[in-house]
Design an enzyme around this catalytic site. Structure first.
Site, mmCIF file in Angstrom:
data_model
loop_
_atom_site.group_PDB
_atom_site.id
_atom_site.type_symbol
_atom_site.label_atom_id
_atom_site.label_comp_id
_atom_site.label_asym_id
_atom_site.label_seq_id
_atom_site.Cartn_x
_atom_site.Cartn_y
_atom_site.Cartn_z
ATOM 1 N N GLU A 1 7.643 -14.417 -12.869
ATOM 2 C CA GLU A 1 6.884 -13.270 -12.092
ATOM 3 C C GLU A 1 6.249 -12.427 -13.147
ATOM 4 O OE1 GLU A 1 8.529 -10.855 -9.353
ATOM 5 O OE2 GLU A 1 10.788 -11.148 -10.237
ATOM 6 N N TRP B 1 -3.179 -2.543 -1.005
ATOM 7 C CA TRP B 1 -3.036 -3.937 -1.581
ATOM 8 C C TRP B 1 -3.577 -4.796 -0.599
ATOM 9 C CZ3 TRP B 1 0.652 -8.007 -0.292
ATOM 10 C CH2 TRP B 1 0.918 -8.888 -1.221
ATOM 11 N N ASN C 1 -1.136 1.595 6.333
ATOM 12 C CA ASN C 1 -0.372 0.289 5.705
ATOM 13 C C ASN C 1 -0.209 -0.635 6.930
ATOM 14 O OD1 ASN C 1 -0.411 1.757 3.261
ATOM 15 N ND2 ASN C 1 1.589 1.879 3.209
ATOM 16 N N GLY C 2 -0.272 -1.940 6.680
ATOM 17 C CA GLY C 2 -0.042 -2.784 7.783
ATOM 18 C C GLY C 2 -1.145 -3.896 7.965
ATOM 19 N N LYS D 1 12.372 -14.524 -12.511
ATOM 20 C CA LYS D 1 12.288 -13.416 -13.494
ATOM 21 C C LYS D 1 11.245 -13.910 -14.395
ATOM 22 C CE LYS D 1 13.641 -10.494 -11.512
ATOM 23 N NZ LYS D 1 13.874 -10.981 -10.193
ATOM 24 N N LYS E 1 5.997 -4.727 -4.700
ATOM 25 C CA LYS E 1 7.412 -4.272 -4.730
ATOM 26 C C LYS E 1 7.851 -4.597 -3.465
ATOM 27 C CE LYS E 1 11.427 -3.224 -6.138
ATOM 28 N NZ LYS E 1 12.116 -4.434 -7.082
ATOM 29 N N GLU F 1 17.196 -17.533 -10.151
ATOM 30 C CA GLU F 1 16.822 -16.276 -10.233
ATOM 31 C C GLU F 1 16.322 -16.051 -11.860
ATOM 32 O OE1 GLU F 1 16.062 -13.886 -8.595
ATOM 33 O OE2 GLU F 1 16.120 -12.133 -10.075
ATOM 34 N N ARG G 1 4.166 0.126 -6.507
ATOM 35 C CA ARG G 1 4.255 -0.820 -5.339
ATOM 36 C C ARG G 1 3.143 -1.896 -5.312
ATOM 37 N NH1 ARG G 1 6.377 2.063 -0.688
ATOM 38 N NH2 ARG G 1 5.166 1.176 0.793
ATOM 39 N N HIS H 1 17.365 -37.498 -11.613
ATOM 40 C CA HIS H 1 16.935 -38.011 -10.376
ATOM 41 C C HIS H 1 15.278 -37.799 -10.474
ATOM 42 C CE1 HIS H 1 20.717 -39.021 -8.808
ATOM 43 N NE2 HIS H 1 21.258 -38.001 -9.236
ATOM 44 N N CYS I 1 0.902 -1.214 -0.123
ATOM 45 C CA CYS I 1 -0.082 0.061 -0.087
ATOM 46 C C CYS I 1 0.924 1.146 -0.081
ATOM 47 C CB CYS I 1 -0.971 -0.083 1.043
ATOM 48 S SG CYS I 1 -1.575 -1.422 1.353
HETATM 49 C C1 AGP Z 1 11.798 -10.195 -6.944
HETATM 50 O O1 AGP Z 1 11.788 -9.928 -8.357
HETATM 51 C C2 AGP Z 1 10.458 -10.140 -6.549
HETATM 52 N N1 AGP Z 1 9.856 -8.924 -6.654
HETATM 53 C C3 AGP Z 1 10.528 -10.893 -4.913
HETATM 54 O O2 AGP Z 1 10.840 -12.003 -4.900
HETATM 55 C C4 AGP Z 1 11.501 -9.845 -4.099
HETATM 56 O O3 AGP Z 1 12.939 -10.323 -4.206
HETATM 57 C C5 AGP Z 1 11.237 -10.411 -2.591
HETATM 58 O O4 AGP Z 1 9.847 -10.247 -2.050
HETATM 59 C C6 AGP Z 1 12.279 -9.732 -1.647
HETATM 60 O O5 AGP Z 1 12.092 -8.351 -1.552
HETATM 61 P P1 AGP Z 1 13.215 -7.531 -0.851
HETATM 62 O O6 AGP Z 1 14.555 -7.705 -1.551
HETATM 63 O O7 AGP Z 1 12.664 -6.001 -0.939
HETATM 64 O O8 AGP Z 1 13.171 -7.979 0.612
#
Ligand code: AGP
Length: 611
Positions: free
Chosen positions: A491, A74, A100-101, A488, A606, A484, A27, A507, A2
């Site tokens: 997501e 959010w 937020n929270g 990418k 984010k 990684e 965000r 395996h 949020c």
């Molecule tokens: C990565 O592309 C994602 N957006 C997500 O996995 C992110 O890395 C994860 O939520 C951790 O976020 P942070 O690095 O802000 O703690």
């Protein structure tokens, strides 16, 4: 997560707030709203969906006012809807708040408000409970600051809150507990927000609000109080970013811009820690020789991409420092009673510094006596503030939900940490150290060169974008980078992608290989290269379509594959700094070809500040 924006000053609040909310869109959110005070009355407009829906709802109404609060939500408690959107008001319509929270005891408070004050709730949210609670206290106190303090005594959870009262149209009262909050210091106007980009257009001087602090914002002053209502003096934080740095600068998406910013991020992150004599200077990080020698274990704990950076960190720290490193996802670490003592170093990696799982894991480790070092990209974030030492990445603001430049700069910090500790401990000599640093210094230029020609990757993505499943394989550090690359792709393109250590294929997973199955094979570790060539032959024999990534000159794997992307020659240990980039670009171009919302993928945010 949020977004919160609050304003009081000599401009029209609605315009400033909507503009600020738009700068927080990255965000991730599912509804938006605003509340202003006009002619002594609250005017609240809120709508499910994007800010454009809110603007359409407001229409031509200028909502003339010099004070207001706004929010992008959010959803956590209660589905995305108009009624669940913020701001929420109390039943008298006197008080409006944004939040937020999560309020952990909101059900209990809700029941109490219904039974003791006859409150009837309109929404399913925990936020409305805050508004109603402040409202009933305000009725008695007739002072917003008092009412907020009164509410804080009853609430439990993580929150950043901003509140206004119709009868006090000159002040915003805001609170921070485990959710980011800053105050912007203007001339004749002041701001409150959950993140810096919301304010960058207006102010460069801010206060970083600490946990359990209450902020009183008027047009002329910003005052900070602690839990006991003592006024707190706070140094002004000067934001070094400018508004453009948080904008796209001509790139189609933030993600592409941030991929191309990686050479600079790497150079800045390394450069800021290199002394003129070419030594790594961890100034401000108290990791002396005697402390390093006492260390019996290092934990690296993070989430998502940051966790993947930790996998690379494990490899290099164990290789250079000879201390056992355990890497764990934060959401698991905190519930498995980790073995920690005063000889444990706990390294938290977090781009946002607000990921609640990582923050909670850090607190657990600290409570058990570990020394906490965090690698963070957002200055003054919660993780940074709660660590004993902070190793900042200098990636600049990372706006796209999919993390790219934060990842590579996190790797740079891992290399620097390993080199520093290895030299202090004597597990590497100065010659090795100097050669390694020279190789790190060469990376930004190598990456800049590589980024000059990405058409080959774009063409491959345009040909392969409709695959329903993609596998990523690698060995050693290439396995870490495969995880990684897979994240990418999944997501931002929503393709079901899967990463596995290449040696594990036989395996079980190789049963999934069909003619045409797309496999992206990383072969950037010289000492494992022959093994990777054999793995490629194995899966080719089952009809898979293989896209290999290898160092220039290593043609053998290319001969066995359908396609190959070469990266510049580089030493094995730091190959991830380059080999991840074709995977970032492949994911980007595939997602663009599939028409996905690249910077704000569905269901993602984010910074995940909820459990
Ligand atoms: C990565 O592309 C994602 N957006 C997500 O996995 C992110 O890395 C994860 O939520 C951790 O976020 P942070 O690095 O802000 O703690």
């Amino acid at each position: 997560m949020c977004g919160i924006v609050g304003y009081v000053g000599n401009n029209n609040a609605k315009d400033v707030i909507i503009d600020g909310l738009k700068r927080l869109e990255y965000r991730g959110y599912d509804s938006a709203g605003i509340a202003v005070i006009r002619d002594g009355k609250l005017q609240v407009r809120k709508h499910v969906g994007g800010i454009e829906n809110l603007e359409a709802l407001i229409g031509t109404d200028k909502l003339e006012s010099h004070i207001g609060i706004g929010h992008t939500r959010w959803a956590t408690h209660g589905a995305p809807s108009d009624v669940n959107a913020h701001p929420h008001t109390d039943q008298s319509g006197e008080i409006a708040i944004v939040h937020n929270g999560i309020i952990e005891n909101y059900q209990e408070l809700r029941q109490e408000l219904i039974e003791n004050y006859g409150v009837s709730f309109r929404s399913e949210t925990d936020t409305e409970v805050i508004a109603q609670l402040i409202g009933v206290i305000y009725k008695e106190k007739k002072d917003l600051l008092d009412a907020v303090y009164g509410a804080l005594e009853k609430m439990r959870g993580a929150y950043a809150i901003a509140a206004i009262a119709a009868d006090e149209p000159d002040k915003i009262v805001a609170v921070r507990k485990d959710a980011p909050l800053i105050a912007g210091l203007g001339k004749g106007s002041n701001f409150i927000a959950s993140d810096i980009p919301a304010l960058l257009k207006y102010v460069k001087e801010i206060y970083l609000i600490e946990n359990n602090e209450v902020v009183l914002v008027t047009a002329d002053a910003v005052k900070i109080f602690d839990e006991q209502r003592n006024e707190v003096k706070r140094d002004v934080f000067h934001v070094t970013w400018d508004a453009d740095a948080a904008e796209k600068e001509g790139y189609e998406h933030f993600m592409l811009k941030e991929i191309y910013e990686q050479p600079k991020g790497l150079a800045d992150t390394l450069g800021r820690r290199l002394s003129p004599e070419g030594k790594i200077d961890l100034e401000g990080i108290a990791l002396r020789k005697e402390e390093i020698e006492k260390l019996s274990k290092i934990y690296i704990v993070a989430c998502g991409t940051a966790y993947h950076a930790g996998l690379v960190g494990k490899y290099v720290i164990e290789k250079l420092v000879k201390i056992p490193v355990e890497v764990d996802v934060a959401s698991e670490f905190r519930y498995r009673e980790p073995l920690i003592d005063e000889n444990t170093l706990f390294v938290a990696i977090s781009q946002s510094g607000e990921t609640l799982d990582t923050l909670a894991a850090l607190r657990e480790a600290k409570a058990k006596g570990a020394r906490v070092l965090s690698v963070v990209n957002v200055v003054g974030s919660s993780v940074a503030r709660e660590s004993d030492d902070v190793f900042y990445t200098w990636a600049g603001p990372e706006i796209a939900v999919a993390s790219t430049k934060a990842y590579t700069t996190q790797l740079m910090c891992m290399y620097m940490l390993a080199l520093y500790m290895g030299l202090e401990k004597g597990t590497i000599d100065r010659a090795y150290y100097d050669r390694f640093i020279a190789d790190l210094k060469a990376v930004p230029d190598k990456l800049t060169e590589f980024l000059k020609d990405t058409e080959h990757i774009e063409r491959l993505a345009c040909r392969l974008y409709n695959k329903e499943q993609v596998f990523f394989i690698g060995r050693g550090l290439d396995a870490a980078v495969s995880y990684e690359g897979s994240l990418k792709l999944k997501e931002i393109s929503y393709i079901n992608s899967f990463a596995i250590a290449a040696g594990e294929l036989k395996h079980g997973t190789i049963a999934l290989m069909e003619p045409g199955t797309l496999v992206i094979a990383l072969a950037c570790q010289d000492f494992l290269y022959e093994k990777m060539v054999s793995n490629v032959q194995e899966i080719k024999a089952r009809g898979a379509y293989v896209l290999a990534v290898a160092k220039e000159g290593n043609e053998a794997v290319g001969e066995q594959s359908d396609e190959i992307i070469y990266i510049p020659k580089i030493r094995d240990e730091i190959a991830p700094l380059l080999s991840v980039v074709p995977l970032q670009l492949f994911a980007y171009f595939v997602a663009r070809e599939r028409g996905c919302n690249i910077d704000k993928p569905k269901n993602l945010a984010k910074s995940v500040t909820v459990e």
